[in-house]
Design a protein around this motif. Structure first.
Motif, PDB file in Angstrom:
ATOM      1  N   GLU A 455      14.752 -17.111  22.841  1.00 13.85           N
ATOM      2  CA  GLU A 455      14.777 -15.747  23.383  1.00 13.85           C
ATOM      3  C   GLU A 455      13.352 -15.235  23.601  1.00 13.85           C
ATOM      4  OE1 GLU A 455      17.734 -13.040  21.495  1.00 13.85           O
ATOM      5  OE2 GLU A 455      18.013 -14.747  20.155  1.00 13.85           O
ATOM      6  N   TYR A 456      12.470 -15.494  22.652  1.00 13.67           N
ATOM      7  CA  TYR A 456      11.072 -15.075  22.814  1.00 13.67           C
ATOM      8  C   TYR A 456      10.454 -15.734  24.049  1.00 13.67           C
ATOM      9  CZ  TYR A 456      10.915 -13.107  18.024  1.00 13.67           C
ATOM     10  OH  TYR A 456      11.121 -12.366  16.887  1.00 13.67           O
ATOM     11  N   ARG A 480       6.004  -5.029  28.874  1.00 13.15           N
ATOM     12  CA  ARG A 480       7.457  -5.206  28.955  1.00 13.15           C
ATOM     13  C   ARG A 480       7.907  -6.387  28.074  1.00 13.15           C
ATOM     14  NH1 ARG A 480      12.188  -3.010  28.915  1.00 13.15           N
ATOM     15  NH2 ARG A 480      13.790  -4.259  29.956  1.00 13.15           N
ATOM     16  N   HIS A 483       7.774  -5.361  24.455  1.00 11.45           N
ATOM     17  CA  HIS A 483       8.930  -4.531  24.091  1.00 11.45           C
ATOM     18  C   HIS A 483      10.157  -5.398  23.812  1.00 11.45           C
ATOM     19  CE1 HIS A 483      11.532  -1.064  23.974  1.00 11.45           C
ATOM     20  NE2 HIS A 483      12.295  -1.545  24.955  1.00 11.45           N
ATOM     21  N   LYS A 484      10.371  -6.403  24.655  1.00 10.35           N
ATOM     22  CA  LYS A 484      11.494  -7.319  24.428  1.00 10.35           C
ATOM     23  C   LYS A 484      11.316  -8.069  23.105  1.00 10.35           C
ATOM     24  CE  LYS A 484      12.408  -8.245  29.373  1.00 10.35           C
ATOM     25  NZ  LYS A 484      12.357  -9.283  30.444  1.00 10.35           N
ATOM     26  N   GLU A 486       9.797  -7.079  20.413  1.00 11.85           N
ATOM     27  CA  GLU A 486      10.069  -6.189  19.273  1.00 11.85           C
ATOM     28  C   GLU A 486      11.572  -6.038  19.050  1.00 11.85           C
ATOM     29  OE1 GLU A 486       7.917  -2.883  20.726  1.00 11.85           O
ATOM     30  OE2 GLU A 486       5.991  -3.547  19.878  1.00 11.85           O
ATOM     31  N   ARG A 487      12.323  -5.981  20.124  1.00 12.21           N
ATOM     32  CA  ARG A 487      13.783  -5.868  19.995  1.00 12.21           C
ATOM     33  C   ARG A 487      14.375  -7.148  19.392  1.00 12.21           C
ATOM     34  NH1 ARG A 487      16.243  -3.785  25.574  1.00 12.21           N
ATOM     35  NH2 ARG A 487      18.142  -4.044  24.347  1.00 12.21           N
ATOM     36  N   ILE A 488      13.872  -8.304  19.842  1.00  9.86           N
ATOM     37  CA  ILE A 488      14.371  -9.576  19.298  1.00  9.86           C
ATOM     38  C   ILE A 488      14.076  -9.660  17.797  1.00  9.86           C
ATOM     39  CG2 ILE A 488      14.103 -12.094  19.367  1.00  9.86           C
ATOM     40  CD1 ILE A 488      13.335 -11.726  22.391  1.00  9.86           C
ATOM     41  N   THR A 489      12.861  -9.282  17.424  1.00 10.31           N
ATOM     42  CA  THR A 489      12.471  -9.337  16.007  1.00 10.31           C
ATOM     43  C   THR A 489      13.334  -8.407  15.162  1.00 10.31           C
ATOM     44  OG1 THR A 489      10.188  -9.884  16.620  1.00 10.31           O
ATOM     45  CG2 THR A 489      10.554  -9.031  14.392  1.00 10.31           C
ATOM     46  N   ARG A 490      13.580  -7.201  15.651  1.00 11.34           N
ATOM     47  CA  ARG A 490      14.422  -6.256  14.887  1.00 11.34           C
ATOM     48  C   ARG A 490      15.833  -6.802  14.714  1.00 11.34           C
ATOM     49  NH1 ARG A 490      11.846  -2.161  17.879  1.00 11.34           N
ATOM     50  NH2 ARG A 490      13.588  -2.055  19.359  1.00 11.34           N
ATOM     51  N   ARG A 491      16.385  -7.379  15.772  1.00 13.90           N
ATOM     52  CA  ARG A 491      17.761  -7.872  15.707  1.00 13.90           C
ATOM     53  C   ARG A 491      17.894  -9.055  14.742  1.00 13.90           C
ATOM     54  NH1 ARG A 491      19.991 -11.766  18.123  1.00 13.90           N
ATOM     55  NH2 ARG A 491      18.389 -12.006  19.724  1.00 13.90           N
ATOM     56  N   LYS A 494      12.907  -8.845  10.695  1.00 11.21           N
ATOM     57  CA  LYS A 494      11.461  -9.083  10.641  1.00 11.21           C
ATOM     58  C   LYS A 494      11.074 -10.036   9.515  1.00 11.21           C
ATOM     59  CE  LYS A 494       7.112  -6.702   9.700  1.00 11.21           C
ATOM     60  NZ  LYS A 494       6.470  -5.395   9.458  1.00 11.21           N
TER      61      LYS A 494
END
Length: 522
Positions: A455-456, A480, A483-484, A486-491, A494
């Motif tokens: 995904e990264y 951009r 931002h993507k 950060e969303r992947i890491t949160r989901r 961390k």
């Protein structure tokens, strides 16, 4: 058997004592049933034949003994391998041996390389047991281990010792760690040394008229580039589109273009994250890297935006460019007369160019990108036999024998493949290129070998490509992508990703750790 062992030992001692020529030694070892690759490696080892024999054959023999025991008790006499399309040529030479000596049929299921990861994740849900051995890239291991579809191989490696970290025969550090381990545990056995190096046309470098014109213009000798600035200057000088000859064949196509960015980013002293998982590529260094790539676009092959690895290799082999950034299989294809009619005998290779950090430190950084390896399915009926296959195929001896076959893209990954090569490896790559591979690999940085790695890399790839095609400015594209990220890491979580990232970062080459600050991370 004991008589044969005694004969081998006698031959080794006689060779060490100078009583046999190398040719006679190889002939006698062959008559005793020793594989040519093994005999060659032993013959040229600086350890001496007797000591080298004891060391180098160990992983192969231990794996084969395990395979014999596991094959004898196996109810299912077929071992099924999920492999990426284009890699089978390195495996088919051993099919008959497994059938004739073990009674095991090797069945290969080929899938495009971009779907192998998905196939593994699907098997995690379906649990069909269709595959015994699966051949993913190093990026798949975290998600595959966490989903429970493959075994943690650590206990087997401790018991049967594939000598992954042997200083003479092990996988070259740090690829030994970031392409095989997940959080310090062995997830797969590397069988493909996927690093990128830079190729140039040697015949153009040796052209006296070009050499004079280049020195008159740039004030330095015409040679392979040492820095990214020199790379750009060489591309501009050699670019001759009117005659179908271009400065470089560097990728700008989807799926490949992120690696061109990541390589430049790290050589500017910047990794993908900091020690707290904050994205760092949308920094001044990242913007400069994209601007450097945009400037290069003027001197690239017109198919750079659509190249796959195979079309890229073919274009370079046909003589359509001066430089190329390729995996070692690209060198192998370009050197072979059948696939490199214009480049055979005309390649000069070098490590990836260096760049400078803000404080002026010069950084050489390679990229270990992709890197196939063998993993064992949790749903295999014969897991020990599957592990035995993986260790046997990646042993110092069989690996050295398998790599030179042209019908596959496995590349050197062990120390002996590069620094103590067999004649077939020398003939396939050349002594100079094998040394270049070693010099480049010790400075390599891994792919996104993290939970959520695909995904990264997909998020970064799409934004870098958008910038290269002009739909986004460099800073906009990188913000951009960040931002993507950060969303992947949160989901994913961390703490989970950070643990894996810090485990990768601690194995980087010291100059890279110091330049990026990773030497201070805890």
């Amino acid at each position: 058997m004991k008589t044969k062992d005694n004969m081998v030992e006698k031959t080794l001692k006689e060779y060490d004592a100078g009583g046999l020529t190398r040719r006679s030694f190889l002939k006698r070892m062959g008559a005793l049933g020793v594989a040519a690759a093994v005999a060659n490696a032993v013959a040229i080892s600086p350890l001496g034949a007797l000591e080298a024999w004891a060391s180098i054959q160990g992983p192969e023999e231990r794996a084969w003994e395990l395979a014999k025991v596991a094959a004898a008790k196996a109810k299912k006499k077929t071992l099924t391998l999920l492999i990426p399309t284009g890699s089978i040529g390195n495996m088919t030479p051993y099919v008959d041996k497994w059938k004739n000596e073990l009674g095991i049929t090797l069945e290969f299921i080929e899938e495009p390389d971009e779907v192998i990861h998905t196939k593994g994740m699907q098997e995690a849900v379906a649990k069909t047991g269709r595959y015994d051995v699966m051949m993913p890239t190093a990026m798949s291991y975290p998600d595959w281990i966490d989903s429970g579809v493959i075994y943690d191989l650590t206990d087997w490696t401790e018991k049967y010792d594939p000598e992954l970290f042997n200083k003479d025969y092990g996988v070259v550090f740090p690829a030994s760690h970031h392409a095989q381990l997940y959080n310090g545990r062995v997830a797969g056995l590397l069988n493909d040394g996927d690093q990128i190096t830079l190729l140039c046309r040697k015949d153009y470098l040796e052209d006296s008229a070009k050499a004079k014109a280049f020195e008159d213009k740039f004030g330095r000798k015409l040679a392979v580039p040492d820095t990214w600035k020199e790379y750009y200057e060489l591309a501009s000088f050699m670019h001759d589109p009117a005659n179908g000859f271009y400065g470089s064949l560097e990728y700008r196509s989807p799926y490949y273009v992120k690696w061109m960015f990541m390589q430049r980013l790290v050589s500017k002293g910047m990794l993908y994250f900091d020690g707290e998982m904050n994205p760092t590529f949308n920094s001044d260094e990242g913007v400069e890297a994209l601007e450097d790539m945009l400037a290069m676009n003027e001197f690239l092959h017109p198919d750079a935006f659509s190249f796959t690895w195979s079309s890229n290799y073919n274009a370079f082999g046909r003589g359509e460019g001066f430089m190329n950034i390729v995996w070692p299989s690209g060198f192998k294809y370009s050197k072979a007369p059948s696939t490199g009619p214009a480049t055979t005998g005309n390649i000069a290779a070098t490590v990836m160019p260096a760049d400078y950090t803000k404080d002026g430190t010069k950084i050489y950084a390679g990229l270990f990108c992709w890197g196939y390896g063998y993993a064992v399915s949790k749903y295999s009926e014969n897991p020990e036999l599957s592990y035995a296959y993986a260790q046997w195929m990646t042993s110092p001896t069989i690996g050295a024998d398998a790599i030179p076959y042209l019908g596959g893209y496995s590349d050197p990954y062990r120390v002996n493949h590069m620094l103590k090569p067999t004649k077939r490896l020398l003939d396939t790559y050349s002594p100079e290129y094998l040394q270049t591979l070693y010099d480049n690999m010790v400075n390599t940085v891994p792919d996104f070998c993290l939970p959520g790695g695909f995904e990264y890399q997909d998020a970064l790839d799409k934004e870098v490509h958008a910038c290269m095609t002009g739909s986004k400015k460099p800073k906009e594209a990188l913000d951009r992508a960040a931002h993507k990220f950060e969303r992947i890491t949160r989901r994913i979580g961390k703490d989970k990703v950070k643990k894996s990232w810090l485990s990768l970062a601690k194995n980087l080459a010291e100059p890279i750790k110091k330049a990026t600050g990773a030497d201070q991370w805890k």
